[in-house]
Design a protein around this motif. Structure first.
Motif, PDB file in Angstrom:
ATOM      1  N   GLN A  20      -5.698 -11.065   7.522  1.00  0.00           N
ATOM      2  CA  GLN A  20      -7.065 -10.533   7.609  1.00  0.00           C
ATOM      3  C   GLN A  20      -8.095 -11.664   7.527  1.00  0.00           C
ATOM      4  O   GLN A  20      -9.056 -11.715   8.284  1.00  0.00           O
ATOM      5  N   VAL A  62      -6.475   1.779   4.648  1.00  0.00           N
ATOM      6  CA  VAL A  62      -5.611   1.070   5.594  1.00  0.00           C
ATOM      7  C   VAL A  62      -4.605   2.014   6.237  1.00  0.00           C
ATOM      8  O   VAL A  62      -4.469   2.081   7.463  1.00  0.00           O
ATOM      9  N   PHE A  85      -0.542  -9.511   4.639  1.00  0.00           N
ATOM     10  CA  PHE A  85      -1.636  -8.800   5.308  1.00  0.00           C
ATOM     11  C   PHE A  85      -3.003  -9.415   4.991  1.00  0.00           C
ATOM     12  O   PHE A  85      -3.821  -9.616   5.871  1.00  0.00           O
ATOM     13  N   TYR A 122       0.809  -1.217   0.000  1.00  0.00           N
ATOM     14  CA  TYR A 122       0.000   0.000   0.000  1.00  0.00           C
ATOM     15  C   TYR A 122       0.844   1.270   0.000  1.00  0.00           C
ATOM     16  O   TYR A 122       0.416   2.312  -0.484  1.00  0.00           O
ATOM     17  N   LYS A 172      -5.354  -0.154  11.804  1.00  0.00           N
ATOM     18  CA  LYS A 172      -5.235  -1.000  10.617  1.00  0.00           C
ATOM     19  C   LYS A 172      -3.850  -0.890   9.999  1.00  0.00           C
ATOM     20  O   LYS A 172      -3.303  -1.879   9.479  1.00  0.00           O
ATOM     21  N   ARG A 173      -3.276   0.310  10.057  1.00  0.00           N
ATOM     22  CA  ARG A 173      -1.925   0.488   9.530  1.00  0.00           C
ATOM     23  C   ARG A 173      -0.923  -0.314  10.351  1.00  0.00           C
ATOM     24  O   ARG A 173       0.017  -0.918   9.808  1.00  0.00           O
ATOM     25  N   TYR A 203      -1.206  -3.846   9.339  1.00  0.00           N
ATOM     26  CA  TYR A 203      -0.601  -4.018   8.014  1.00  0.00           C
ATOM     27  C   TYR A 203       0.916  -4.052   8.121  1.00  0.00           C
ATOM     28  O   TYR A 203       1.595  -4.896   7.505  1.00  0.00           O
TER      29      TYR A 203
END
Length: 362
Positions: free
Chosen positions: A73, A52, A69, A5, A58-59, A62
């Motif tokens: 999840q 994210v 990731f 990301y 959430k980061r 990740y």
């Protein structure tokens, strides 16, 4: 398929929230599908990455699982990302659990053709004025002079609101943008909204020294005389618009002036569409023997031939003597209804003559 990301948004792994947001805004503008050259798939990918990386929890997850990731999840290591795979989670992603802040005006306005921060042109209020005209003026058209008291550009400062000896400066409240921003906490997170600057009222500039005549408003009440041409054939309660003759407004365009025309009723004539109806009274002998009589029309007089044996209620049509079409390509007719008068009092001689006529079969 696993994704990086950080690479999607073009930021380093240690990028701040502000850097992440800035990168997302830039890419969202570049790739959103409603723009020329936009890429829906790319936009969804950018949106997914932002959902994210803009959320602290959430980061963190990740960063912990890295390229695995999505598998984490699926096993329960992260929750609630399904909606971010398409546009269904787009709005929610702007707020997020971590309270990420986003200016909806920047992207949503582009989706709906708003063009971002472009200012809407201000326009002054319209003015409505009633004018009465006579029936004959409706037939021929007429010019009327009216006076209106309205807000107009100050003659001292020419509408700037500044003292002629001073200048204009950038508004310090909004830094020349004409808008001030506020952040509101909602169920979507912190949302930034913009409103008109209360100091400069959206102009982005304010006088260094206010005009003494208008007190910085740029507008003063003034009386203006205007000549209006009312066209022939206008309907009762018809409206004429004069563009730009309404109330002035600082930093915008003047409103419009609407002239509402009412036509006075006539004792002799009735409007019937584009035709005019009237009545002509004649004597019994004129109806029997015929005659040439003078009749009134809205614009003068003319002669009408009454044939022998004309009955009461008979109508005569005078072509082209009625009301003009407002566009001027034709006009209606004048319709004259004949009314034969029956005398209610007779002299002795008249009675004898009538009896003689009766004896003759009349």
């Amino acid at each position: 398929m696993s994704k990086d990301y950080y690479k999607v948004l073009g930021v380093q792994k240690g990028a701040s929230e502000e850097e992440v947001k800035k990168a997302f805004r830039k890419l969202a503008h570049q790739y959103h599908p409603d723009k020329k050259g936009g890429d829906e798939a790319k936009f969804k990918e950018i949106n997914e990455a932002y959902q994210v990386l803009s959320d602290k929890e959430k980061r963190s997850q990740y960063d912990q699982y890295g390229q695995t990731f999505e598998q984490a999840q699926a096993g329960g290591g992260a929750h609630g990302f399904d909606g971010f795979r398409d546009f269904s989670g787009f709005a929610n992603g702007f707020g997020g659990q971590g309270g990420a802040e986003f200016d909806f005006g920047d992207v949503f306005s582009d989706f709906f053709g708003g063009g971002g921060r472009a200012k809407k042109q201000k326009k002054g209020q319209d003015i409505e004025v009633d004018v009465k005209i006579d029936f004959a003026d409706m037939i021929t058209g007429v010019e009327k002079a009216i006076e209106i008291n309205k807000g107009a550009a100050c003659k001292t400062c020419s509408g700037s609101g500044a003292d002629p000896a001073s200048g204009i400066k950038t508004c310090s409240t909004c830094n020349g943008r004409g808008q001030v921003e506020q952040v509101r906490n909602t169920i979507l997170g912190a949302i930034r909204t913009a409103s008109v600057c209360p100091e400069c009222r959206g102009d982005g500039q304010i006088p260094e020294k206010r005009c003494k005549e208008c007190h910085g408003e740029g507008i003063t009440k003034q009386t203006e005389k205007i000549k209006i041409k009312i066209p022939a054939g206008i309907d009762n309660n018809g409206a004429i618009r004069v563009t730009g003759k309404g109330e002035a407004i600082k930093g915008g365009t003047s409103g419009d002036l609407y002239i509402i025309v009412s036509v006075n009723k006539s004792a002799k004539f009735i409007r019937d569409g584009h035709n005019v109806r009237t009545k002509k009274h004649i004597s019994l002998t004129q109806g029997i023997l015929g005659d040439k009589v003078e009749i009134e029309i809205p614009t003068g007089k003319l002669k009408l031939k009454i044939p022998e044996g004309t009955q009461s209620g008979k109508e005569f049509k005078l072509k082209g003597k009625g009301i003009p079409h407002i566009r001027g390509f034709s006009r209606g007719d004048l319709i004259v209804e004949i009314v034969v008068r029956i005398p209610d009092k007779l002299t002795g001689k008249q009675k004898r003559l009538i009896k003689d006529l009766k004896n003759e079969g009349l």
